[in-house]
Design an enzyme around this catalytic site. Structure first.
Site, short mmCIF file in Angstrom:
data_model
loop_
_atom_site.label_atom_id
_atom_site.label_comp_id
_atom_site.label_asym_id
_atom_site.label_seq_id
_atom_site.Cartn_x
_atom_site.Cartn_y
_atom_site.Cartn_z
N CYS A 176 -9.69 -3.49 29.31
CA CYS A 176 -11.00 -2.94 29.00
C CYS A 176 -12.11 -3.95 29.30
O CYS A 176 -13.05 -3.66 30.02
CB CYS A 176 -11.08 -2.54 27.52
SG CYS A 176 -10.24 -0.99 27.14
N CYS A 218 -8.84 -2.62 17.44
CA CYS A 218 -8.49 -2.45 18.85
C CYS A 218 -6.99 -2.35 19.04
O CYS A 218 -6.50 -1.53 19.83
CB CYS A 218 -9.04 -3.62 19.68
SG CYS A 218 -10.82 -3.55 19.97
#
Length: 257
Positions: A176, A218
């Site tokens: 990401c 996350c």
């Protein structure tokens, strides 16, 4: 959550096998990816909700506690002077354990060893407040974390975890934050993952939170088992991220969506 998962799978398909690290000259704070109203909230102390924790932290700083009957101020004096630049150097090497510890752990170490007080729970109001108050004294200071040569092997461990694919979505942090920054995930901007503003106020949480809270979120988001607060793996990952942001300016308490 289903939408976020679907987008994450799409990211997985799109990313290359090996991530390209962001050159220092191209590194940007998460602030740069925020909308104008969120930036304005962070910039104005009277509008920044994180400042409520800073004010509490100032009160806790002066409060005597523990069987030693000491306050942080009794040892460290005026935080505006004694704590200036301190948060920019954490996680730091702890000689007593020969391990890196983050700022929250240092505060608890001081409580145990010098105030003879019970350590504060991770994400508790008091620990977040004290951390925010100390971090606030480093606002605008350049991040220096990771400069100590003794930290090198722990930085490498953090880097390995950052690159490691994990969970049911088989994603690593790098997929990401290195490969897809400035794109969108479930409507939110994907930043470069530089922890310049922690502890920060997240609108999603409606509260202040630590970097470890964000890292655990996350990890859970890629459907992996999150490490416990204070686990060596999280401290090493935190250390790597801070060392990766070396030279960038501290901005705690930041505000994010």
């Amino acid at each position: 959550m289903r939408l976020a998962g679907a987008i994450a799978v799409a990211l997985l398909i799109a990313v290359p096998a090996f991530a390209a690290e962001i050159p220092p000259a191209d590194r940007r704070s998460g602030y740069d990816f925020m909308k104008p109203d969120t930036k304005a909230m962070q910039d104005e102390d009277t509008a920044n909700p994180g400042m409520l924790w800073v004010l509490d932290g100032e009160s806790f700083w002066k409060r005597k506690t523990g069987t030693a009957g000491k306050a942080c101020a009794d040892c460290h004096g005026d935080a505006r002077t004694s704590m200036k630049g301190v948060a920019a150097r954490y996680p730091a090497f702890d000689k007593s354990t020969s391990l890196p510890i983050n700022l929250e752990q240092r505060i608890n170490s001081c409580r145990s060893n010098h105030q003879q007080a019970t350590p504060l729970a991770f994400e508790s109001r008091e620990l977040l407040a004290l951390t925010a108050f100390v971090a606030r004294q480093s606002q605008g200071a350049r991040i220096e974390a990771g400069a100590d040569p003794q930290l090198a092997p722990f930085i490498e461990k953090g880097r390995e975890l950052y690159l490691q694919r994990q969970g049911q979505l088989n994603l690593g942090c790098t997929n990401c934050h290195d490969d897809n920054w400035d794109k969108k995930l479930a409507g939110s901007a994907i930043t470069q993952g530089h922890p310049t503003g922690y502890p920060l106020y997240r609108l999603e949480w409606q509260s202040l939170g630590s970097l470890q809270r964000r890292l655990r979120a996350c990890i859970t988001g890629v459907r992996a088992q999150a490490y416990d607060y204070g686990a060596p793996e999280l401290v090493e990952l935190e250390l790597y991220l801070m060392s990766r942001a070396r030279g960038m300016k501290m901005e705690a308490p930041a505000v994010r969506p």
